[in-house]
Design a protein around this motif. Structure first.
Motif, PDB file in Angstrom:
ATOM      1  N   GLY A  87       0.791  -1.225   0.000  1.00  0.00           N
ATOM      2  CA  GLY A  87       0.000   0.000   0.000  1.00  0.00           C
ATOM      3  C   GLY A  87       0.821   1.271   0.000  1.00  0.00           C
ATOM      4  O   GLY A  87       0.452   2.261  -0.634  1.00  0.00           O
ATOM      5  N   SER A  88       1.945   1.265   0.684  1.00  0.00           N
ATOM      6  CA  SER A  88       2.700   2.501   0.872  1.00  0.00           C
ATOM      7  C   SER A  88       3.601   2.847  -0.305  1.00  0.00           C
ATOM      8  O   SER A  88       4.019   3.990  -0.448  1.00  0.00           O
ATOM      9  CB  SER A  88       3.541   2.402   2.147  1.00  0.00           C
ATOM     10  OG  SER A  88       4.425   1.300   2.076  1.00  0.00           O
ATOM     11  N   VAL A 110      -5.796  -6.180  -5.986  1.00  0.00           N
ATOM     12  CA  VAL A 110      -4.824  -5.146  -5.624  1.00  0.00           C
ATOM     13  C   VAL A 110      -5.412  -4.233  -4.557  1.00  0.00           C
ATOM     14  O   VAL A 110      -6.538  -3.732  -4.713  1.00  0.00           O
ATOM     15  CB  VAL A 110      -4.398  -4.312  -6.855  1.00  0.00           C
ATOM     16  CG1 VAL A 110      -3.480  -3.167  -6.429  1.00  0.00           C
ATOM     17  CG2 VAL A 110      -3.702  -5.193  -7.877  1.00  0.00           C
ATOM     18  N   LYS A 111      -4.666  -4.032  -3.492  1.00  0.00           N
ATOM     19  CA  LYS A 111      -5.038  -3.046  -2.483  1.00  0.00           C
ATOM     20  C   LYS A 111      -4.649  -1.667  -3.001  1.00  0.00           C
ATOM     21  O   LYS A 111      -3.509  -1.444  -3.403  1.00  0.00           O
ATOM     22  CB  LYS A 111      -4.305  -3.326  -1.174  1.00  0.00           C
ATOM     23  CG  LYS A 111      -4.450  -2.215  -0.131  1.00  0.00           C
ATOM     24  CD  LYS A 111      -3.538  -2.457   1.062  1.00  0.00           C
ATOM     25  CE  LYS A 111      -3.593  -1.281   2.022  1.00  0.00           C
ATOM     26  NZ  LYS A 111      -2.696  -1.459   3.181  1.00  0.00           N
ATOM     27  N   ALA A 112      -5.614  -0.750  -3.001  1.00  0.00           N
ATOM     28  CA  ALA A 112      -5.338   0.607  -3.477  1.00  0.00           C
ATOM     29  C   ALA A 112      -5.596   1.603  -2.354  1.00  0.00           C
ATOM     30  O   ALA A 112      -6.546   1.464  -1.594  1.00  0.00           O
ATOM     31  CB  ALA A 112      -6.202   0.941  -4.685  1.00  0.00           C
ATOM     32  N   MET A 113      -4.746   2.602  -2.278  1.00  0.00           N
ATOM     33  CA  MET A 113      -4.890   3.624  -1.244  1.00  0.00           C
ATOM     34  C   MET A 113      -5.694   4.817  -1.730  1.00  0.00           C
ATOM     35  O   MET A 113      -6.280   5.544  -0.928  1.00  0.00           O
ATOM     36  CB  MET A 113      -3.500   4.091  -0.780  1.00  0.00           C
ATOM     37  CG  MET A 113      -2.621   2.963  -0.225  1.00  0.00           C
ATOM     38  SD  MET A 113      -3.396   2.059   1.130  1.00  0.00           S
ATOM     39  CE  MET A 113      -3.473   3.349   2.373  1.00  0.00           C
ATOM     40  N   THR A 114      -5.721   5.028  -3.035  1.00  0.00           N
ATOM     41  CA  THR A 114      -6.440   6.167  -3.601  1.00  0.00           C
ATOM     42  C   THR A 114      -7.202   5.717  -4.848  1.00  0.00           C
ATOM     43  O   THR A 114      -6.865   4.697  -5.462  1.00  0.00           O
ATOM     44  CB  THR A 114      -5.479   7.295  -4.010  1.00  0.00           C
ATOM     45  OG1 THR A 114      -4.638   6.820  -5.087  1.00  0.00           O
ATOM     46  CG2 THR A 114      -4.613   7.724  -2.829  1.00  0.00           C
ATOM     47  N   PRO A 115      -8.225   6.483  -5.259  1.00  0.00           N
ATOM     48  CA  PRO A 115      -8.934   6.151  -6.497  1.00  0.00           C
ATOM     49  C   PRO A 115      -8.009   6.125  -7.707  1.00  0.00           C
ATOM     50  O   PRO A 115      -8.168   5.291  -8.608  1.00  0.00           O
ATOM     51  CB  PRO A 115      -9.968   7.273  -6.611  1.00  0.00           C
ATOM     52  CG  PRO A 115     -10.209   7.703  -5.198  1.00  0.00           C
ATOM     53  CD  PRO A 115      -8.859   7.593  -4.534  1.00  0.00           C
ATOM     54  N   GLU A 116      -7.015   7.020  -7.719  1.00  0.00           N
ATOM     55  CA  GLU A 116      -6.075   7.058  -8.842  1.00  0.00           C
ATOM     56  C   GLU A 116      -5.262   5.771  -8.914  1.00  0.00           C
ATOM     57  O   GLU A 116      -5.061   5.199  -9.994  1.00  0.00           O
ATOM     58  CB  GLU A 116      -5.137   8.260  -8.703  1.00  0.00           C
ATOM     59  CG  GLU A 116      -5.796   9.622  -8.880  1.00  0.00           C
ATOM     60  CD  GLU A 116      -6.597  10.067  -7.664  1.00  0.00           C
ATOM     61  OE1 GLU A 116      -7.403  11.009  -7.801  1.00  0.00           O
ATOM     62  OE2 GLU A 116      -6.425   9.466  -6.568  1.00  0.00           O
ATOM     63  N   HIS A 117      -4.810   5.319  -7.751  1.00  0.00           N
ATOM     64  CA  HIS A 117      -4.075   4.053  -7.667  1.00  0.00           C
ATOM     65  C   HIS A 117      -4.939   2.923  -8.221  1.00  0.00           C
ATOM     66  O   HIS A 117      -4.495   2.102  -9.030  1.00  0.00           O
ATOM     67  CB  HIS A 117      -3.704   3.795  -6.200  1.00  0.00           C
ATOM     68  CG  HIS A 117      -2.899   2.549  -5.978  1.00  0.00           C
ATOM     69  ND1 HIS A 117      -2.458   2.183  -4.729  1.00  0.00           N
ATOM     70  CD2 HIS A 117      -2.485   1.560  -6.818  1.00  0.00           C
ATOM     71  CE1 HIS A 117      -1.783   1.047  -4.818  1.00  0.00           C
ATOM     72  NE2 HIS A 117      -1.798   0.645  -6.068  1.00  0.00           N
ATOM     73  N   GLY A 118      -6.195   2.888  -7.818  1.00  0.00           N
ATOM     74  CA  GLY A 118      -7.103   1.841  -8.271  1.00  0.00           C
ATOM     75  C   GLY A 118      -7.360   1.883  -9.762  1.00  0.00           C
ATOM     76  O   GLY A 118      -7.398   0.851 -10.434  1.00  0.00           O
ATOM     77  N   GLN A 119      -7.531   3.087 -10.303  1.00  0.00           N
ATOM     78  CA  GLN A 119      -7.801   3.231 -11.729  1.00  0.00           C
ATOM     79  C   GLN A 119      -6.621   2.754 -12.566  1.00  0.00           C
ATOM     80  O   GLN A 119      -6.795   2.050 -13.570  1.00  0.00           O
ATOM     81  CB  GLN A 119      -8.123   4.692 -12.050  1.00  0.00           C
ATOM     82  CG  GLN A 119      -9.476   5.144 -11.508  1.00  0.00           C
ATOM     83  CD  GLN A 119      -9.664   6.644 -11.583  1.00  0.00           C
ATOM     84  OE1 GLN A 119      -8.841   7.363 -12.153  1.00  0.00           O
ATOM     85  NE2 GLN A 119     -10.756   7.138 -11.006  1.00  0.00           N
ATOM     86  N   ILE A 120      -5.415   3.112 -12.139  1.00  0.00           N
ATOM     87  CA  ILE A 120      -4.223   2.672 -12.870  1.00  0.00           C
ATOM     88  C   ILE A 120      -4.093   1.156 -12.782  1.00  0.00           C
ATOM     89  O   ILE A 120      -3.777   0.482 -13.774  1.00  0.00           O
ATOM     90  CB  ILE A 120      -2.961   3.360 -12.306  1.00  0.00           C
ATOM     91  CG1 ILE A 120      -3.032   4.870 -12.539  1.00  0.00           C
ATOM     92  CG2 ILE A 120      -1.703   2.789 -12.961  1.00  0.00           C
ATOM     93  CD1 ILE A 120      -1.937   5.647 -11.836  1.00  0.00           C
TER      94      ILE A 120
END
Length: 234
Positions: A87-88, A110-120
């Protein structure tokens, strides 16, 4: 945490799972999956975490998950499921995802911390993206308000919840209350004090102290549950 994967996407019993990143999230998922009968390999770059989990998982390995050759040598390509709990470090998370995609893993979380992280992550090849902090925040909010006693939300806006029977259903059968047509939710079952769980039928009569298991769109369940909140005596 492991229950999330089993309940939402039904891993078959005994499926092999690789969990990459053995921090708080990854470790909890790995341990839960072991408890549910899965073979789990844990991978982390930190030696101390690998030592902690070495005796708790099927295998625990200190390795660089962003290196495709290393992952091939570890046999990661043979696993049915992969969970990236990093995550970090955004770069490490996405590079690990790229490696898993290249290895042809059929089910990648995949663990995502932000929506941007998730979208990518989804664009690169993640099949499922988890936002544990946000998901837990929503769950706790529902529990704190007293509207729901338990709550599981799926990624498509569908949920299952245990709630107090709303006033609109008291002393009526489900057919008389018209729950599905009026509220857009389905009462799956009823739990009454000192009695076994019973599947809900149109002729099932709901009492004021009953607990209901309901399913449907999250927002509709929230609206339905609002009428079942127990108010404090004044």
């Amino acid at each position: 945490m492991g229950r999330i994967f089993t309940e939402q996407f039904a891993f078959s019993s005994g499926d092999s799972v690789v969990v990459i990143g053995l921090g708080r999230f990854g470790g909890a998922v790995a341990q839960s999956l072991m408890r549910l009968g899965h073979d789990v390999m844990g991978i982390d770059t930190r030696e101390d975490l690998v030592q902690i989990w070495g005796d708790r998982l099927t295998h625990a390995v200190q390795a660089d998950s962003t290196n495709e050759n290393v992952m091939l040598q570890l046999g990661v390509a043979d696993f049915s499921h992969a969970i990236v709990g990093i995550g970090s470090d955004l770069a490490a998370s996405l590079m690990t995802l790229m490696v898993l995609t290249e290895l042809g893993i059929k089910d990648i979380w995949v663990k995502a911390m932000t929506p941007e992280h998730g979208q990518i992550a989804q664009r690169i090849g993640a099949h499922h993206v988890i936002y544990p902090e946000a998901d837990m925040g929503a769950r706790v909010a529902h529990l704190i308000t007293g509207r729901m006693m338990d709550f599981i939300e799926f990624e498509d806006g569908f949920a299952i919840a245990k709630i107090n029977a709303p006033a609109e259903t008291h002393n009526r059968t489900l057919a008389e209350a018209h729950v599905r047509t009026r509220f857009g939710v389905t009462v799956v079952g009823v739990k009454r004090a000192n009695e076994d769980f019973q599947h809900a039928l149109p002729e099932t009569t709901i009492r004021s102290a009953d607990l209901l298991i309901v399913s449907g769109p999250t927002k509709k369940i929230e609206m339905f549950a609002a009428g079942g909140k127990k108010r404090k005596a004044t």
